[in-house]
Design a protein around this motif. Sequence first.
Motif, PDB file in Angstrom:
ATOM      1  N   ARG A 209      57.207  35.567  13.281  1.00  7.83           N
ATOM      2  CA  ARG A 209      56.049  34.980  12.612  1.00  7.83           C
ATOM      3  C   ARG A 209      55.859  35.570  11.224  1.00  7.83           C
ATOM      4  NH1 ARG A 209      55.017  30.362  15.352  1.00  7.83           N
ATOM      5  NH2 ARG A 209      54.722  30.754  17.585  1.00  7.83           N
ATOM      6  N   GLY A 210      55.697  34.676  10.249  1.00  3.37           N
ATOM      7  CA  GLY A 210      55.416  35.122   8.887  1.00  3.37           C
ATOM      8  C   GLY A 210      53.939  35.185   8.593  1.00  3.37           C
ATOM      9  N   ASP A 211      53.114  34.791   9.565  1.00  2.34           N
ATOM     10  CA  ASP A 211      51.669  34.823   9.381  1.00  2.34           C
ATOM     11  C   ASP A 211      50.998  35.182  10.701  1.00  2.34           C
ATOM     12  OD1 ASP A 211      51.976  32.463  10.857  1.00  2.34           O
ATOM     13  OD2 ASP A 211      51.823  31.199   9.080  1.00  2.34           O
ATOM     14  N   PHE A 212      49.689  35.201  10.692  1.00  4.81           N
ATOM     15  CA  PHE A 212      48.929  35.478  11.916  1.00  4.81           C
ATOM     16  C   PHE A 212      48.005  34.304  12.201  1.00  4.81           C
ATOM     17  CE2 PHE A 212      46.295  37.341   8.497  1.00  4.81           C
ATOM     18  CZ  PHE A 212      45.107  36.660   8.709  1.00  4.81           C
TER      19      PHE A 212
ATOM     20  N   HIS B 242      37.618  36.718  17.030  1.00  6.24           N
ATOM     21  CA  HIS B 242      38.289  37.798  16.293  1.00  6.24           C
ATOM     22  C   HIS B 242      39.577  38.289  16.970  1.00  6.24           C
ATOM     23  CE1 HIS B 242      34.907  37.739  13.676  1.00  6.24           C
ATOM     24  NE2 HIS B 242      34.080  38.399  14.468  1.00  6.24           N
ATOM     25  N   ASP B 243      39.937  37.735  18.119  1.00 12.87           N
ATOM     26  CA  ASP B 243      41.202  38.126  18.763  1.00 12.87           C
ATOM     27  C   ASP B 243      42.362  37.341  18.154  1.00 12.87           C
ATOM     28  OD1 ASP B 243      39.955  39.929  20.364  1.00 12.87           O
ATOM     29  OD2 ASP B 243      40.278  38.860  22.248  1.00 12.87           O
ATOM     30  N   TYR B 244      43.520  37.991  18.135  1.00 15.24           N
ATOM     31  CA  TYR B 244      44.718  37.347  17.588  1.00 15.24           C
ATOM     32  C   TYR B 244      45.375  36.456  18.639  1.00 15.24           C
ATOM     33  CZ  TYR B 244      44.747  40.248  13.390  1.00 15.24           C
ATOM     34  OH  TYR B 244      44.431  40.833  12.193  1.00 15.24           O
ATOM     35  N   ILE B 245      45.843  35.298  18.191  1.00 11.79           N
ATOM     36  CA  ILE B 245      46.685  34.438  19.020  1.00 11.79           C
ATOM     37  C   ILE B 245      48.132  34.882  18.869  1.00 11.79           C
ATOM     38  CG2 ILE B 245      47.455  32.054  19.417  1.00 11.79           C
ATOM     39  CD1 ILE B 245      44.663  31.250  18.180  1.00 11.79           C
ATOM     40  N   TYR B 246      48.514  35.171  17.643  1.00 10.51           N
ATOM     41  CA  TYR B 246      49.790  35.836  17.371  1.00 10.51           C
ATOM     42  C   TYR B 246      49.659  36.601  16.061  1.00 10.51           C
ATOM     43  CZ  TYR B 246      50.787  31.629  14.496  1.00 10.51           C
ATOM     44  OH  TYR B 246      50.726  30.591  13.593  1.00 10.51           O
ATOM     45  N   THR B 247      50.561  37.532  15.834  1.00  7.26           N
ATOM     46  CA  THR B 247      50.501  38.390  14.664  1.00  7.26           C
ATOM     47  C   THR B 247      51.783  38.286  13.852  1.00  7.26           C
ATOM     48  OG1 THR B 247      51.371  40.274  15.925  1.00  7.26           O
ATOM     49  CG2 THR B 247      48.980  40.037  15.818  1.00  7.26           C
ATOM     50  N   GLU B 248      51.715  38.751  12.609  1.00  3.69           N
ATOM     51  CA  GLU B 248      52.887  38.769  11.740  1.00  3.69           C
ATOM     52  C   GLU B 248      53.983  39.639  12.363  1.00  3.69           C
ATOM     53  OE1 GLU B 248      51.112  38.968   7.344  1.00  3.69           O
ATOM     54  OE2 GLU B 248      49.898  39.996   8.863  1.00  3.69           O
ATOM     55  N   GLY B 249      55.207  39.116  12.345  1.00  2.00           N
ATOM     56  CA  GLY B 249      56.340  39.857  12.879  1.00  2.00           C
ATOM     57  C   GLY B 249      56.591  39.623  14.355  1.00  2.00           C
ATOM     58  N   GLU B 250      55.668  38.930  15.025  1.00  2.49           N
ATOM     59  CA  GLU B 250      55.836  38.633  16.447  1.00  2.49           C
ATOM     60  C   GLU B 250      56.911  37.564  16.646  1.00  2.49           C
ATOM     61  OE1 GLU B 250      52.861  36.581  19.646  1.00  2.49           O
ATOM     62  OE2 GLU B 250      52.053  38.261  18.484  1.00  2.49           O
TER      63      GLU B 250
ATOM     64  N   ILE C 137      37.530  27.152  16.318  1.00  2.00           N
ATOM     65  CA  ILE C 137      38.101  27.209  14.974  1.00  2.00           C
ATOM     66  C   ILE C 137      38.958  28.464  14.861  1.00  2.00           C
ATOM     67  CG2 ILE C 137      37.594  27.300  12.495  1.00  2.00           C
ATOM     68  CD1 ILE C 137      34.878  26.041  13.120  1.00  2.00           C
ATOM     69  N   ILE C 138      40.117  28.333  14.236  1.00  2.00           N
ATOM     70  CA  ILE C 138      40.995  29.479  13.998  1.00  2.00           C
ATOM     71  C   ILE C 138      41.407  29.510  12.533  1.00  2.00           C
ATOM     72  CG2 ILE C 138      41.889  29.304  16.356  1.00  2.00           C
ATOM     73  CD1 ILE C 138      44.571  28.384  15.045  1.00  2.00           C
ATOM     74  N   LYS C 139      41.924  30.647  12.124  1.00  2.00           N
ATOM     75  CA  LYS C 139      42.497  30.725  10.775  1.00  2.00           C
ATOM     76  C   LYS C 139      43.927  31.225  10.865  1.00  2.00           C
ATOM     77  CE  LYS C 139      40.394  35.279   9.781  1.00  2.00           C
ATOM     78  NZ  LYS C 139      39.494  36.019   8.868  1.00  2.00           N
ATOM     79  N   ILE C 140      44.737  30.707   9.972  1.00  2.00           N
ATOM     80  CA  ILE C 140      46.127  31.117   9.821  1.00  2.00           C
ATOM     81  C   ILE C 140      46.230  31.849   8.494  1.00  2.00           C
ATOM     82  CG2 ILE C 140      48.536  30.381   9.763  1.00  2.00           C
ATOM     83  CD1 ILE C 140      47.180  29.575  12.336  1.00  2.00           C
ATOM     84  N   GLY C 141      46.803  33.027   8.499  1.00  2.00           N
ATOM     85  CA  GLY C 141      46.875  33.774   7.249  1.00  2.00           C
ATOM     86  C   GLY C 141      47.965  34.815   7.250  1.00  2.00           C
TER      87      GLY C 141
END
Length: 223
Positions: A91-94, A36-44, A56-60
């Motif tokens: 970044r446009g996604d997380f 549940h931790d972010y690797i990167y966030t939107e706007g970074e 496993i990760i998700k990009i969204g």
Amino acid sequence: MNSVNYLKNLPIFQDLQDTDWNHIQSVIKDKVVAKHDYIYTEGEQSDQIFFLLKGIIKIGTHSEDGREVIKHVLHPMAMFGELSLVGEQKRGDFAIAMTEGVKICSIQTSQFFKLMQMNHRLSMRLLKNIGTRLRRAEDRLESLIFKDARERIIDFLKSSAEQQGKKIGYELLIKHCLTQQDIANITGTSRQTVTSVLNDLRKNNLIYFNRRSILIRDIAKLS
């Protein structure tokens, strides 16, 4: 397996010379990310390329009303964050870890450009990789426009089976860590619709599912 040995198994890095690998070894960074931790966030700042080694990760992204939209669910052997190589500044996604102990490695975009200058085959493979990503995005957009919710959910099941399904006789087993809300966020539907469609497919003996797996009885009959 350390990160460099892992990268040597990726098609994009085939035929690199020892000097290339020495450079990678000197600039690569490893990291373990908790569930549940972010690797990167939107706007970074978009200045790194990432490779998924374990987990496993998700990009969204998030819609204007705050709803989560899942673009990709990635498994080991995946590269992500590569839009920084084609002009993305922010970044446009997380990217977020979906399982415990996700292991990634990263290379600064500037260092990756140096690798591309040193090896033109790497540049061509990267171009092919981004082209594949673009085609998948276009396929998904067409699906959202032209297909109804049931068709999109079935397409998701078929795609998951193709990418990570394990064949057991005529059946295909998909192990996953997705909630039904996650599937809804991937397919542009609602959780209630996902529940209804999955239950209907199970009732017709086309699939069996529980919280951690989906068994497709016969993918040719899935419709």
